[in-house]
Design an enzyme around this catalytic site. Structure first.
Site, mmCIF file in Angstrom:
data_model
loop_
_atom_site.group_PDB
_atom_site.id
_atom_site.type_symbol
_atom_site.label_atom_id
_atom_site.label_comp_id
_atom_site.label_asym_id
_atom_site.label_seq_id
_atom_site.Cartn_x
_atom_site.Cartn_y
_atom_site.Cartn_z
ATOM 1 N N SER A 137 0.803 -1.225 0.000
ATOM 2 C CA SER A 137 0.000 0.000 0.000
ATOM 3 C C SER A 137 0.835 1.274 0.000
ATOM 4 O O SER A 137 0.291 2.373 0.024
ATOM 5 C CB SER A 137 -0.934 0.016 1.218
ATOM 6 N N SER A 319 0.642 7.005 1.103
ATOM 7 C CA SER A 319 0.212 5.635 0.835
ATOM 8 C C SER A 319 -0.625 5.571 -0.442
ATOM 9 O O SER A 319 -0.888 6.591 -1.087
ATOM 10 C CB SER A 319 -0.559 5.087 2.032
ATOM 11 N N TYR A 320 -1.083 4.371 -0.778
ATOM 12 C CA TYR A 320 -1.796 4.099 -2.027
ATOM 13 C C TYR A 320 -2.938 5.101 -2.259
ATOM 14 O O TYR A 320 -3.785 5.300 -1.387
ATOM 15 C CB TYR A 320 -2.356 2.673 -1.990
ATOM 16 N N PRO A 321 -2.977 5.756 -3.430
ATOM 17 C CA PRO A 321 -3.914 6.869 -3.646
ATOM 18 C C PRO A 321 -5.370 6.494 -3.895
ATOM 19 O O PRO A 321 -6.265 7.274 -3.584
ATOM 20 C CB PRO A 321 -3.337 7.586 -4.874
#
Length: 716
Positions: A137, A319-321
């Site tokens: 992530s 972190s992961y968008p």
């Protein structure tokens, strides 16, 4: 050796950054190390390398747009390599064919779309090696290393691929058939254009058109209010007259009568009510919430927010968008103190430290593993950047994400709302409202966006008496519903379940992702703009004539309803969970589209469009030779034609003639018929619906003044 296939070049380079590598064309060679004792390769797709083939690939007869050829339903769906991505596919294919490569690591984005992109590449290359899945992530060195140490089995995410593949195929069937169906039928009604129709874009457009019509049909009604100025025990304040909770008065005469009655009368404090409200810090961001705030604060279109956020993610600092969760797991919460310690060194955040709350570990408002889906909330990583290395837009978004985390570590904000009831001459009731912030708490980090409209009231006690110093009659009018902003469209799509009357289907949409997904909503809005269904002016969304025409034609069919999306999302979710069959879903889609075609062709005989809509419609693509001449230019004798957003002269390029007539004057759209009359006879008929000062409507003719060389109003 192992081959790592990323989704994008920059992602591949970031994944390889924790190893020593040799650079080659389209890939990197990993030198032997602890994780890869035999070394390996890192290569990448370039987004969607593969695409579903065009209809004519299945049957040549399907190339021509014809009602007779519908429905277009392939027996088996086929993917092909996009021409502009063929070079990179050849690189990947060569690496897969290398006999030294004994295992493939799927390293696409950890989500539905990433699963589809890389798996399709592997499928088309006919790879036979076993596959593992990298699922992380964030792109910090620590996360990358941990991800490679705990790779998932290929079977762990296989159902996610089935869902994404089924979704793509079903969307192709709906889009290909419905777009041709409505384009051809509307062409018969005189609208020569391509009317794109889609499972998500059309219900979204229907919601926008619905709001547009609510605004257009709204009739503004005037009202009056009475404001009193009071002096009680030497303390001054204002209040608004009310009767049974209603402050608006229907006639000016009655308002003036009430105001006159209250002038200089005795005033007594009948009641003082203080209500304390606690406001907890906001949840951490998911993509939709961040897009909504970035649009409200910075006027960022949703796609811009996603693009900037993707850059921050690629740099390893957030972190992961594309996350749809606003929660984190206990593992992430453990990292917060270290992240916050690093952030406290920055001058921009120094005032927010020390923190009121040291740890969120036991706070279920933020730490809740059950509410973390594929990814946790969007948070800053332990890799804190130098602010000067970020672009202004990157700084703005990073600041929002950082402040959401800091705010979560502060106490609640406490506000006391006060309502004072003043009785005039024992009969007339006036209400005064104000508020006082008792505890700033997290509001120190994230201040209120809107200006404080509540006034500070003096300290008054029930039973105190005074006088009405003066009264004022204030005129107002009822306001139409507000237009959506681009940011509000994101929220509207996410919460479209509220538009469904069936409570069970509403729950489905709320459990899944509403209309579209976190990853696709920004693209849908961009698509609606590109296809000329909506226009965005000063961040406000307007539906075009083309949008009205399509939604009129679609009517009450499922294509315009959030209900259909709810049913689709339910079935697709079941596919990803392994409890439903992709084939059964496609079969139902095929039946639905066949039914839609037969019903729509039959119903099209009843379609009626008003003249103003016809005149306002501008085809997206047209040839110069097909432009209709509306009249002769008043300046150079050239031809006046419809140029899309205005009426203008065809001699603009040849002679530089700048004669134009705006399509909208004082809030009223001018039709081609009215422009023709203006150019031929010098003035139009009386047109109603112009809006002047204070938004008051008026009617007038429009005429061309040869002397002044401009358009003027003519009042009867």
């Amino acid at each position: 050796m192992r081959l790592i296939i990323a989704e994008k070049p920059d992602q591949g380079i970031t994944l390889a950054s924790i190893f020593k590598t040799k650079k080659s064309q389209g890939y990197l060679e990993i030198l032997p190390n602890d994780l890869f004792p035999e070394g390996g390769y890192v290569t990448w797709a370039v987004g969607h390398v593969c695409q579903l083939v065009a209809p004519e690939t299945y049957k040549p007869a399907w190339k021509k747009w014809s009602l007779d050829s519908l429905p277009i339903i392939p027996e088996h769906f086929q993917y092909e390599i996009s021409r502009d991505k063929a070079k990179q596919f050849a690189v990947i294919n060569k690496l897969i064919s290398n006999p030294q490569v004994t295992e493939i690591i799927h390293a696409g984005d950890a989500g539905r779309e990433g699963e589809l992109i890389v798996r399709n590449v592997i499928r088309l290359s006919k790879a036979r090696q076993p596959m593992k899945r990298l699922w992380i992530s964030s792109l910090t060195p620590k996360s990358i290393k941990e991800g490679f140490q705990s790779l998932l089995d290929e079977s762990d995410t296989r159902n996610l691929f089935y869902e994404a593949y089924t979704r793509a195929c079903a969307d192709w069937v709906v889009g290909m058939n419905a777009s041709r169906l409505y384009s051809l039928l509307l062409q018969q009604k005189g609208f020569s254009d391509v009317f794109s129709v889609g499972r998500v874009q059309t219900p979204t457009l229907a919601l926008i058109v619905k709001r547009e019509r609510e605004i257009g049909q709204f009739v503004s009604v005037p009202f009056w209010e009475v404001i009193g100025d009071f002096q009680v025990e030497g303390k001054k304040y204002k209040g608004k007259w009310e009767n049974n909770g209603e402050s608006r008065i229907n006639t000016k005469e009655m308002a003036e009568k009430i105001a006159k009655f209250c002038e200089q009368k005795q005033a007594e404090i009948a009641d003082v009510v203080a209500e304390r409200k606690d406001y907890l810090p906001p949840l951490l961001y998911n993509l939709s919430a961040l897009q909504a705030d970035a649009n409200r604060l910075f006027k960022f279109p949703p796609k811009k927010t996603l693009d900037v956020l993707q850059k921050l993610y690629q740099k390893g600092i957030v972190s992961y968008p594309r996350s749809d969760s606003r929660y984190v797991t206990a593992g992430e919460a453990e990292m917060f103190p270290e992240i916050l310690r690093k952030l406290s060194r920055f001058q921009e955040y120094a005032d927010f430290f020390p923190l009121s709350v040291e740890s969120l570990q036991d706070n279920k408002r933020y730490v809740n593993e059950k509410k973390v889906t594929d990814h946790y909330a969007i948070i800053p990583t332990e890799q804190v950047p130098n602010f000067s290395s970020l672009s202004p837009d990157e700084q703005r978004l990073y600041d929002l994400i950082v402040k959401s985390l800091i705010a979560a570590h502060h106490e609640k904000s406490i506000v006391e709302y006060t309502t004072i009831t003043t009785l005039v001459d024992g009969r007339a009731v006036f209400i005064s409202k104000g508020k006082v912030q008792l505890q700033e708490g997290w509001r120190k980090v994230i201040p209120p966006y809107e200006k404080d409209k509540d006034t500070l009231l003096p300290n008054l006690v029930k039973g105190e008496k005074g006088t009405v110093i003066k009264t004022t009659v204030k005129e107002g009018k009822t306001q139409p519903p507000k237009r959506y902003t681009e940011g509000q469209l994101i929220t509207l799509m996410k919460t479209a379940g509220k538009q469904i009357e069936d409570k069970e289907l509403e729950k489905v949409l709320m459990k899944t992702e509403g209309l579209g997904t976190e990853a696709t909503r920004a693209g849908i809005i961009t698509m609606l703009k590109d296809r000329k269904y909506i226009e965005v002016k000063k961040n406000l969304v307007y539906a075009t004539a083309k949008a009205h025409i399509l939604i009129d034609a679609v009517g009450n069919e499922l294509l315009a309803s959030a209900e259909m999306t709810a049913k689709w999302e339910q079935r697709l979710k079941e596919i990803s969970e392994g409890t439903s069959s992709p084939k059964a879903f496609i079969d139902k889609t095929n039946k639905m589209i066949s039914h839609l075609i037969s019903v729509t062709i039959q119903d099209s005989n009843k379609w009626v469009f008003d003249d103003e809509l016809k005149d306002s419609f501008v085809p997206r693509q047209y040839k110069k030779s097909s432009l209709t001449k509306l009249g002769t230019c008043k300046r150079c004798g050239g031809s006046i034609v419809d140029k899309g957003s205005f009426y203008g002269c065809t001699n603009y390029q040849k002679k530089g003639c700048t004669f134009t007539i705006s399509k909208k004057i004082k809030g009223k759209s001018l039709t081609q018929k009215q422009v023709k009359k203006l150019l031929k006879e010098g003035e139009t008929d009386t047109i109603e619906g112009f809006r002047g000062k204070e938004d008051k409507e008026f009617a007038a003719k429009i005429k061309w003044d040869d002397k002044e060389q401009k358009i003027q109003f003519v009042f009867s």
